[in-house]
Design a protein around this motif. Structure first.
Motif, PDB file in Angstrom:
ATOM      1  N   PHE A  41       0.830  -1.199   0.000  1.00 12.53           N
ATOM      2  CA  PHE A  41       0.000   0.000   0.000  1.00 12.53           C
ATOM      3  C   PHE A  41       0.873   1.260   0.000  1.00 12.53           C
ATOM      4  CE2 PHE A  41      -2.823  -3.140   1.998  1.00 12.53           C
ATOM      5  CZ  PHE A  41      -3.966  -2.970   1.234  1.00 12.53           C
ATOM      6  N   ASP A  42       0.419   2.291  -0.694  1.00 11.12           N
ATOM      7  CA  ASP A  42       1.120   3.568  -0.671  1.00 11.12           C
ATOM      8  C   ASP A  42       1.007   4.199   0.719  1.00 11.12           C
ATOM      9  OD1 ASP A  42       1.751   3.388  -3.361  1.00 11.12           O
ATOM     10  OD2 ASP A  42      -0.053   4.469  -3.994  1.00 11.12           O
ATOM     11  N   ARG A 274      -4.994  -1.840   6.996  1.00 11.08           N
ATOM     12  CA  ARG A 274      -4.286  -2.369   5.834  1.00 11.08           C
ATOM     13  C   ARG A 274      -3.491  -3.620   6.201  1.00 11.08           C
ATOM     14  NH1 ARG A 274      -1.623   2.943   2.882  1.00 11.08           N
ATOM     15  NH2 ARG A 274      -3.570   3.933   2.182  1.00 11.08           N
ATOM     16  N   GLU A 340       0.318  -7.073  -3.917  1.00  9.38           N
ATOM     17  CA  GLU A 340      -0.947  -6.576  -4.416  1.00  9.38           C
ATOM     18  C   GLU A 340      -1.931  -7.723  -4.664  1.00  9.38           C
ATOM     19  OE1 GLU A 340       2.306  -3.717  -5.452  1.00  9.38           O
ATOM     20  OE2 GLU A 340       2.034  -5.890  -5.477  1.00  9.38           O
TER      21      GLU A 340
END
Length: 368
Positions: A41-42, A274, A340
């Motif tokens: 995740f960014d 997340r 991902e």
């Protein structure tokens, strides 16, 4: 090393012989990088904003990262001097080993475990002593305890273990600490602690103050997604951490790194949500690979371990050709980071193909 690469000055032969650290292979735009245990995740916008606000690059940062130490001290019920910040937890490992061990001393750890351990020990001048992992790829703590001698200066316990993902339980660790001499430094390396969902796992932060020879290491690189900014922390007795601080390279933690860590703590609910997604994805991947016929350990980190032995090299090529960059550890196995969602289908397809290619009786192939 070719003749042209031979050093032109006298260097320590054990250092010249050390293999350089190999970073996880980069992935091109069409591939997924599943080799470095990075968070897919960014960074959250607030974290990026906090980093961008620290723009006085012409000034040195706060050498002790005091604001971050204060925040972590409050979090864990410690004094600020019981918290030490470094450029990633590996930097803290190096400092602690240098502080405790030198020529003629021994540093004990399980193997296979984090690949930096042998190099850090060699650089200190000490000698590595290793205990083989159990058949389930976890630490054999009784065997480690039996290897402690008067020369042992440091013991490293990695939970979840990198690269196998297996935890040390709280009961196992406490039984181990009861056997360890009180003047022997024990480092509990918990770089992947936030991904743990097994309630039986050891949590070093609950043991602070109970064992005066224990230091707990954690990092913002993995769960918090700050791998590029290099911030880790150690929790433990002041005397031990002061010795580590004495060996540290000054000013190695940047102002941007400290700001990002503080902002990440502010955003912790979103970040840990997340992490929950990654842990759920990990469990689903493992369950599917086991159902396909692979015998792999139960990971509690953000990766899975494929103990493929001599099939490691060929299988790495298969992954690469399919657009997945993974981390081989020849000749033992492959570590695959949880990346991902779009990478999962390919990973599971290759996993099913792997099973068909393994000979009957291979340790990574499930019976029946």
């Amino acid at each position: 090393m070719s003749p042209s690469d031979q050093p032109s000055v006298r260097l320590r032969p054990e250092i010249v012989a050390l293999p350089a650290y190999r970073q996880g292979k980069a992935a091109d735009a069409s591939a997924f990088k599943l080799s470095s245990n990075e968070n897919p995740f960014d960074p959250l916008p607030g974290v990026v904003d906090a980093v961008n606000a620290v723009s006085a690059f012409n000034r040195y940062p706060d050498a002790s990262a005091l604001a971050l130490r204060e925040r972590l001290a409050t979090r864990y019920g410690l004094t600020t001097d019981e918290v030490h910040i470094g450029a990633g937890s590996v930097a803290l490992l190096a400092q602690l080993i240098l502080a405790a061990a030198g020529p003629g001393d021994e540093v004990l750890y399980s193997w296979r475990s984090f690949e930096a351990y042998p190099s850090l020990v060699t650089v200190s001048g000490a000698t590595s002593v290793t205990a083989p992992n159990r058949a389930d790829h976890g630490h054999d703590l009784p065997a480690m305890a039996a290897l402690i001698t008067p020369r042992t200066r440091v013991v490293i316990v990695c939970s979840p273990n990198n690269p196998t993902g297996v935890i040390v339980t709280a009961d196992e660790f406490e039984a181990f600490m009861d056997q360890v001499p009180a003047d022997l430094l024990v480092i509990l390396d918990e770089a992947y602690a936030e991904f743990v969902t097994d309630p039986a796992a050891v949590d070093g932060t609950t043991l602070l103050g109970r064992y005066p020879n224990l230091v707990v290491l954690r990092t913002f690189s993995k769960a918090y997604g700050l791998a590029g900014l290099r911030v880790g922390y150690g929790l433990g007795p002041v005397g031990i951490l002061d010795a580590a601080r004495a060996t540290a390279i000054p000013l190695s933690v940047t102002g941007q790194g400290s700001a990002a860590a503080l902002a990440s703590l502010d955003a912790e609910p979103e970040l840990l949500a997340r992490v929950g997604v990654i842990a759920e994805r990990r469990d689903g991947i493992r369950a599917a690979l086991v159902a396909a016929g692979l015998d792999i350990p139960r990971s509690q980190a953000n990766f899975v371990w494929l103990p493929l032995g001599e099939a490691t090299a060929a299988t790495t090529d298969t992954f690469t050709n399919a657009g997945l960059v993974v981390r081989p550890f020849h000749p033992e196995g492959i570590r695959v980071s949880i990346g991902e969602e779009e990478s999962v289908a390919t990973l599971l397809r290759i996993g099913a193909e792997i099973v068909q290619d393994l000979p009957t009786g291979h340790p990574a192939r499930r019976l029946g």
